[in-house]
Design a protein around this motif. Structure first.
Motif, mmCIF file in Angstrom:
data_model
loop_
_atom_site.group_PDB
_atom_site.id
_atom_site.type_symbol
_atom_site.label_atom_id
_atom_site.label_comp_id
_atom_site.label_asym_id
_atom_site.label_seq_id
_atom_site.Cartn_x
_atom_site.Cartn_y
_atom_site.Cartn_z
ATOM 1 N N ASP A 31 0.820 -1.212 0.000
ATOM 2 C CA ASP A 31 0.000 0.000 0.000
ATOM 3 C C ASP A 31 0.856 1.266 0.000
ATOM 4 O O ASP A 31 0.523 2.259 0.653
ATOM 5 N N LEU A 32 1.955 1.234 -0.755
ATOM 6 C CA LEU A 32 2.833 2.395 -0.846
ATOM 7 C C LEU A 32 2.418 3.295 -2.001
ATOM 8 O O LEU A 32 1.853 2.838 -2.990
ATOM 9 N N GLU A 33 2.743 4.544 -1.879
ATOM 10 C CA GLU A 33 2.611 5.498 -2.976
ATOM 11 C C GLU A 33 3.984 5.660 -3.611
ATOM 12 O O GLU A 33 5.006 5.405 -2.972
ATOM 13 N N GLY A 34 4.011 6.127 -4.872
ATOM 14 C CA GLY A 34 5.290 6.419 -5.506
ATOM 15 C C GLY A 34 5.343 6.022 -6.952
ATOM 16 O O GLY A 34 4.329 5.969 -7.647
ATOM 17 N N TRP A 35 6.547 5.726 -7.411
ATOM 18 C CA TRP A 35 6.761 5.383 -8.812
ATOM 19 C C TRP A 35 8.094 4.649 -8.975
ATOM 20 O O TRP A 35 8.933 4.649 -8.081
ATOM 21 N N VAL A 36 8.249 4.029 -10.163
ATOM 22 C CA VAL A 36 9.487 3.346 -10.532
ATOM 23 C C VAL A 36 9.731 3.603 -12.013
ATOM 24 O O VAL A 36 8.779 3.751 -12.798
ATOM 25 N N ARG A 37 11.008 3.679 -12.414
ATOM 26 C CA ARG A 37 11.342 3.843 -13.833
ATOM 27 C C ARG A 37 12.763 3.372 -14.093
ATOM 28 O O ARG A 37 13.606 3.338 -13.190
ATOM 29 N N ASN A 38 12.997 2.996 -15.346
ATOM 30 C CA ASN A 38 14.352 2.689 -15.800
ATOM 31 C C ASN A 38 15.066 3.992 -16.120
ATOM 32 O O ASN A 38 14.436 4.980 -16.499
ATOM 33 N N ARG A 39 16.380 3.958 -16.006
ATOM 34 C CA ARG A 39 17.218 5.080 -16.410
ATOM 35 C C ARG A 39 18.120 4.599 -17.543
ATOM 36 O O ARG A 39 18.490 3.434 -17.597
ATOM 37 N N ARG A 40 18.457 5.493 -18.425
ATOM 38 C CA ARG A 40 19.280 5.120 -19.580
ATOM 39 C C ARG A 40 20.658 4.602 -19.185
ATOM 40 O O ARG A 40 21.302 3.910 -19.957
ATOM 41 N N ASP A 41 21.117 4.896 -17.976
ATOM 42 C CA ASP A 41 22.431 4.397 -17.540
ATOM 43 C C ASP A 41 22.372 2.933 -17.086
ATOM 44 O O ASP A 41 23.373 2.373 -16.643
ATOM 45 N N ARG A 92 -1.817 5.683 -7.312
ATOM 46 C CA ARG A 92 -1.018 5.669 -6.073
ATOM 47 C C ARG A 92 0.425 5.290 -6.393
ATOM 48 O O ARG A 92 1.353 5.789 -5.777
ATOM 49 N N PHE A 93 0.602 4.359 -7.351
ATOM 50 C CA PHE A 93 1.945 3.926 -7.728
ATOM 51 C C PHE A 93 1.997 3.783 -9.243
ATOM 52 O O PHE A 93 1.124 3.157 -9.828
ATOM 53 N N SER A 94 3.016 4.390 -9.863
ATOM 54 C CA SER A 94 3.123 4.416 -11.326
ATOM 55 C C SER A 94 4.432 3.806 -11.801
ATOM 56 O O SER A 94 5.456 3.919 -11.134
ATOM 57 N N VAL A 95 4.379 3.221 -13.001
ATOM 58 C CA VAL A 95 5.576 2.843 -13.730
ATOM 59 C C VAL A 95 5.767 3.932 -14.780
ATOM 60 O O VAL A 95 4.913 4.115 -15.656
ATOM 61 N N LEU A 96 6.851 4.679 -14.659
ATOM 62 C CA LEU A 96 7.085 5.836 -15.522
ATOM 63 C C LEU A 96 7.997 5.465 -16.691
ATOM 64 O O LEU A 96 8.744 4.483 -16.624
ATOM 65 N N PRO A 97 7.975 6.282 -17.752
ATOM 66 C CA PRO A 97 8.852 6.042 -18.898
ATOM 67 C C PRO A 97 10.324 6.201 -18.520
ATOM 68 O O PRO A 97 10.676 6.920 -17.571
ATOM 69 N N THR A 98 11.172 5.550 -19.278
ATOM 70 C CA THR A 98 12.626 5.637 -19.085
ATOM 71 C C THR A 98 13.101 7.066 -19.308
ATOM 72 O O THR A 98 12.618 7.759 -20.197
ATOM 73 N N ILE A 99 14.070 7.478 -18.477
ATOM 74 C CA ILE A 99 14.700 8.793 -18.700
ATOM 75 C C ILE A 99 16.195 8.595 -18.904
ATOM 76 O O ILE A 99 16.774 7.615 -18.489
#
Length: 99
Positions: A31-41, A92-99
């Motif tokens: 039940d956490l809030e937040g996000w996760v994403r890949n980074r180009r590195d 509440r929790f998102s998977v964001l695009p790679t930056i």
């Protein structure tokens, strides 16, 4: 308002192994809030907000990752509530695009 907000960056073999999916499922189950994403590195970046106990457990899960991952390092830093604004509206929790 969440008790604890942490920003983590995980490096190693953490892309192409289902790591973001693992993080999303684990965060939602806690039940956490937040996000996760890949980074180009090649790293994965995430923000977790919730009770101190749930966030600590989530970070411990990130140190292990899914079975196919190999976590070499995890940087854990305090974060501000502004970092939560990066998630998708209404989620509440998102998977964001790679930056």
């Amino acid at each position: 308002m969440s008790d604890t907000i942490r920003h983590v960056t995980i490096s190693g073999r953490v892309q192409g192994v289902g790591y973001r999916y693992f993080v999303e499922r684990a965060a939602r189950s806690r039940d956490l809030e937040g996000w996760v994403r890949n980074r180009r590195d090649g790293s994965v970046e995430a923000v977790f907000a919730g009770s101190a106990e749930a966030v600590t457990a989530m970070i411990a899960a990130c140190r292990r990752g899914p079975a196919s991952a190999l976590v070499e390092a995890l940087r854990d830093e305090a974060a501000s509530s502004d970092m939560l604004n990066l998630r998708e509206a209404g989620e509440r929790f998102s998977v964001l695009p790679t930056i």
